[in-house]
Write a protein that holds these residues in place. Structure first.
Motif, PDB file in Angstrom:
ATOM      1  N   UNK A 182      27.699  33.554  38.294  1.00 30.85           N
ATOM      2  CA  UNK A 182      28.979  33.754  38.979  1.00 30.85           C
ATOM      3  C   UNK A 182      30.144  33.429  38.050  1.00 30.85           C
ATOM      4  N   UNK A 183      30.024  32.329  37.329  1.00 31.41           N
ATOM      5  CA  UNK A 183      31.080  31.954  36.373  1.00 31.41           C
ATOM      6  C   UNK A 183      31.259  33.047  35.323  1.00 31.41           C
ATOM      7  N   UNK A 184      30.147  33.583  34.841  1.00 32.29           N
ATOM      8  CA  UNK A 184      30.227  34.659  33.844  1.00 32.29           C
ATOM      9  C   UNK A 184      30.878  35.914  34.435  1.00 32.29           C
ATOM     10  N   UNK A 185      30.580  36.203  35.702  1.00 34.19           N
ATOM     11  CA  UNK A 185      31.171  37.381  36.349  1.00 34.19           C
ATOM     12  C   UNK A 185      32.675  37.225  36.499  1.00 34.19           C
ATOM     13  N   UNK A 186      33.124  36.022  36.878  1.00 33.30           N
ATOM     14  CA  UNK A 186      34.564  35.776  36.998  1.00 33.30           C
ATOM     15  C   UNK A 186      35.234  35.892  35.631  1.00 33.30           C
ATOM     16  N   UNK A 187      34.596  35.317  34.619  1.00 34.31           N
ATOM     17  CA  UNK A 187      35.146  35.372  33.267  1.00 34.31           C
ATOM     18  C   UNK A 187      35.293  36.817  32.790  1.00 34.31           C
ATOM     19  N   UNK A 188      34.251  37.623  33.002  1.00 30.31           N
ATOM     20  CA  UNK A 188      34.304  39.027  32.580  1.00 30.31           C
ATOM     21  C   UNK A 188      35.405  39.778  33.324  1.00 30.31           C
ATOM     22  N   UNK A 189      35.562  39.498  34.627  1.00 24.67           N
ATOM     23  CA  UNK A 189      36.601  40.173  35.404  1.00 24.67           C
ATOM     24  C   UNK A 189      37.991  39.809  34.901  1.00 24.67           C
ATOM     25  N   UNK A 190      38.187  38.543  34.523  1.00 26.46           N
ATOM     26  CA  UNK A 190      39.499  38.097  34.037  1.00 26.46           C
ATOM     27  C   UNK A 190      39.818  38.662  32.661  1.00 26.46           C
ATOM     28  N   UNK A 191      38.794  38.900  31.858  1.00 20.67           N
ATOM     29  CA  UNK A 191      38.999  39.456  30.520  1.00 20.67           C
ATOM     30  C   UNK A 191      39.208  40.972  30.558  1.00 20.67           C
ATOM     31  N   UNK A 192      38.434  41.647  31.422  1.00 24.38           N
ATOM     32  CA  UNK A 192      38.410  43.112  31.398  1.00 24.38           C
ATOM     33  C   UNK A 192      39.364  43.766  32.403  1.00 24.38           C
ATOM     34  N   UNK A 193      39.609  43.088  33.518  1.00 23.29           N
ATOM     35  CA  UNK A 193      40.406  43.688  34.586  1.00 23.29           C
ATOM     36  C   UNK A 193      41.659  42.891  34.927  1.00 23.29           C
ATOM     37  N   UNK A 194      41.552  41.555  34.899  1.00 21.90           N
ATOM     38  CA  UNK A 194      42.628  40.714  35.411  1.00 21.90           C
ATOM     39  C   UNK A 194      42.644  40.651  36.921  1.00 21.90           C
ATOM     40  N   UNK A 195      41.743  41.370  37.566  1.00 26.78           N
ATOM     41  CA  UNK A 195      41.645  41.468  39.025  1.00 26.78           C
ATOM     42  C   UNK A 195      40.184  41.419  39.440  1.00 26.78           C
ATOM     43  N   UNK A 196      39.918  40.863  40.625  1.00 30.66           N
ATOM     44  CA  UNK A 196      38.595  40.971  41.229  1.00 30.66           C
ATOM     45  C   UNK A 196      38.702  40.629  42.717  1.00 30.66           C
ATOM     46  N   UNK A 197      37.721  41.099  43.486  1.00 26.84           N
ATOM     47  CA  UNK A 197      37.639  40.727  44.893  1.00 26.84           C
ATOM     48  C   UNK A 197      36.577  39.649  45.052  1.00 26.84           C
ATOM     49  N   UNK A 198      36.806  38.706  45.973  1.00 26.73           N
ATOM     50  CA  UNK A 198      35.801  37.686  46.248  1.00 26.73           C
ATOM     51  C   UNK A 198      35.364  37.787  47.715  1.00 26.73           C
ATOM     52  N   UNK A 199      34.067  37.628  47.921  1.00 27.94           N
ATOM     53  CA  UNK A 199      33.486  37.548  49.262  1.00 27.94           C
ATOM     54  C   UNK A 199      32.755  36.215  49.376  1.00 27.94           C
ATOM     55  N   UNK A 200      32.476  35.796  50.612  1.00 27.20           N
ATOM     56  CA  UNK A 200      31.888  34.471  50.858  1.00 27.20           C
ATOM     57  C   UNK A 200      32.697  33.390  50.148  1.00 27.20           C
ATOM     58  N   UNK A 201      34.000  33.439  50.375  1.00 26.68           N
ATOM     59  CA  UNK A 201      34.956  32.584  49.671  1.00 26.68           C
ATOM     60  C   UNK A 201      35.350  31.339  50.456  1.00 26.68           C
ATOM     61  N   UNK A 202      34.885  31.210  51.701  1.00 30.59           N
ATOM     62  CA  UNK A 202      35.159  30.000  52.470  1.00 30.59           C
ATOM     63  C   UNK A 202      36.317  30.095  53.434  1.00 30.59           C
ATOM     64  N   UNK A 203      37.115  31.176  53.378  1.00 31.27           N
ATOM     65  CA  UNK A 203      38.216  31.370  54.326  1.00 31.27           C
ATOM     66  C   UNK A 203      37.689  32.279  55.436  1.00 31.27           C
ATOM     67  N   UNK A 204      37.776  31.829  56.675  1.00 34.20           N
ATOM     68  CA  UNK A 204      37.141  32.586  57.764  1.00 34.20           C
ATOM     69  C   UNK A 204      37.867  33.909  58.015  1.00 34.20           C
TER      70      UNK A 204
END
Length: 358
Positions: A67-89
């Motif tokens: 998961x950490x690697x996926x976030x890192x890749x998204x921040x390097x390649x896109x600057x954007x990503x969607x998150x699910x199962x994030x804890x906000x109902x």
């Protein structure tokens, strides 16, 4: 700050224009041909921005690392990503969105009582920047400072109707702040920094700034000629967007094209702001994005901005500065940085580029 005391001309509410039944938008809202969405390269990328399941952070070591690697890749390649199962109902997200929709559907004289000024932007607004005669965006908004407590918007800036608005906004803020603090740890680890580095650079858990911009985009009779929000990168640290998954409109720049974001039900859209680009010494990149207008539907979204404490100088982390990769930016406080935005409005990435060390 004297130049930011008031708007340079009378403010017109876009919602009033939309509800007047006009079939042609005023010239003030027509973008230059180079910025009109009808004439620019856009694409519905089937892949779209990455979608990351944060529940894996609670899994075994391998799942957490992936998961950490996926976030890192998204921040390097896109600057954007969607998150699910994030804890906000999902129930809370729908309630806060509908509560703010109720505010924007009130009579104009009720909303006008909260009209904002460019001095702080707090309250009901319809423009960014104080340039007289500027081309404007097709959207209204409501802006509030939430944290730290010392800069929280005064009671007079909070709408009294609907009565539940303040409570549910505060509840939503607390849940999203937890998510931001988790993501700050993920970003720190992925840069090879101490787990609390980014949070500390932002002023600690209680010192980071949080503000909310609720966007209201009315129907537009000529959506190909204007934009709901002009192209810009966010000046702060991290943005959490609660979008309307039924009515899209957000586009992200990828190379020379604009990619339309398709928000998933229950997801939150995360993007990196200029301050994290600076702190990461440009390993992570803030990315230009914009909002399209729509002829058939109104649209509402909530953007919570998670920012550095406004009086702390912020520059690249020393651990990320090497002879091969020298410091790219000179330190600056967020207070200094956002004066530029408040004077000039959204201007692509010109501000963060101007920070580069000479």
């Amino acid at each position: 700050m004297d130049s930011l005391q008031d708007w340079p001309e009378p403010v017109v509410r876009v919602q009033s224009l939309a509800e007047s039944g006009l079939s042609v938008i005023p010239n003030r809202y027509i973008k230059p041909p180079s910025d009109q969405p009808s004439l620019q390269t856009s694409k519905n990328n089937q892949q779209g921005i990455p979608v990351i399941d944060l529940s894996s952070l609670m899994d075994d070591v391998a799942g957490c690392r992936a998961t950490i690697q996926a976030v890192s890749a998204a921040c390097r390649e896109w600057g954007f990503f969607q998150v699910v199962n994030h804890g906000v109902s999902m129930e809370l997200m729908e309630r806060v969105k509908e509560t703010w929709r109720t505010f924007f559907r009130q009579p104009m004289n009720v909303k006008q009582a909260y009209a904002n000024s460019p001095k702080t932007y707090e309250g009901y607004g319809s423009r960014l920047g104080v340039e007289k005669g500027a081309i404007l965006d097709w959207g209204d908004y409501y802006f509030l400072n939430l944290m730290p407590a010392s800069v929280r918007s005064h009671e007079r800036h909070w709408p009294s109707q609907p009565p539940s608005l303040r409570g549910i906004t505060n509840e939503y803020e607390k849940e999203v702040a937890k998510l931001c603090q988790t993501l700050m740890k993920v970003l720190s680890i992925s840069l090879g920094l101490d787990v609390d580095y980014m949070q500390n650079a932002f002023g600690g858990a209680g010192g980071a700034g949080e503000c909310l911009r609720v966007n209201y985009y009315p129907k537009c009779p000529q959506p190909d000629l204007t934009l709901g929000l002009s192209a810009h990168s966010d000046p702060g640290g991290m943005t959490v967007l609660l979008a309307d998954h039924r009515v899209g409109g957000l586009q992200v720049r990828k190379g020379d094209a604009w990619v339309t974001v398709q928000p998933l039900p229950g997801a939150l859209v995360i993007n990196i702001g200029d301050q994290i680009q600076v702190l990461s010494n440009s390993v992570f990149r803030s990315v230009e994005h914009r909002v399209l207008a729509n002829s058939a539907y109104e649209r509402i979204s909530l953007a919570l901005f998670y920012n550095p404490r406004s009086d702390l100088p912020l520059g690249p982390a020393k651990e990320l500065v090497t002879p091969e990769r020298p410091s790219l930016y000179r330190p600056m406080t967020f207070d200094e940085y956002r004066v530029y935005i408040r004077k000039n409005g959204p201007r692509g990435k010109t501000q963060v580029e101007s920070l580069k060390a000479q």
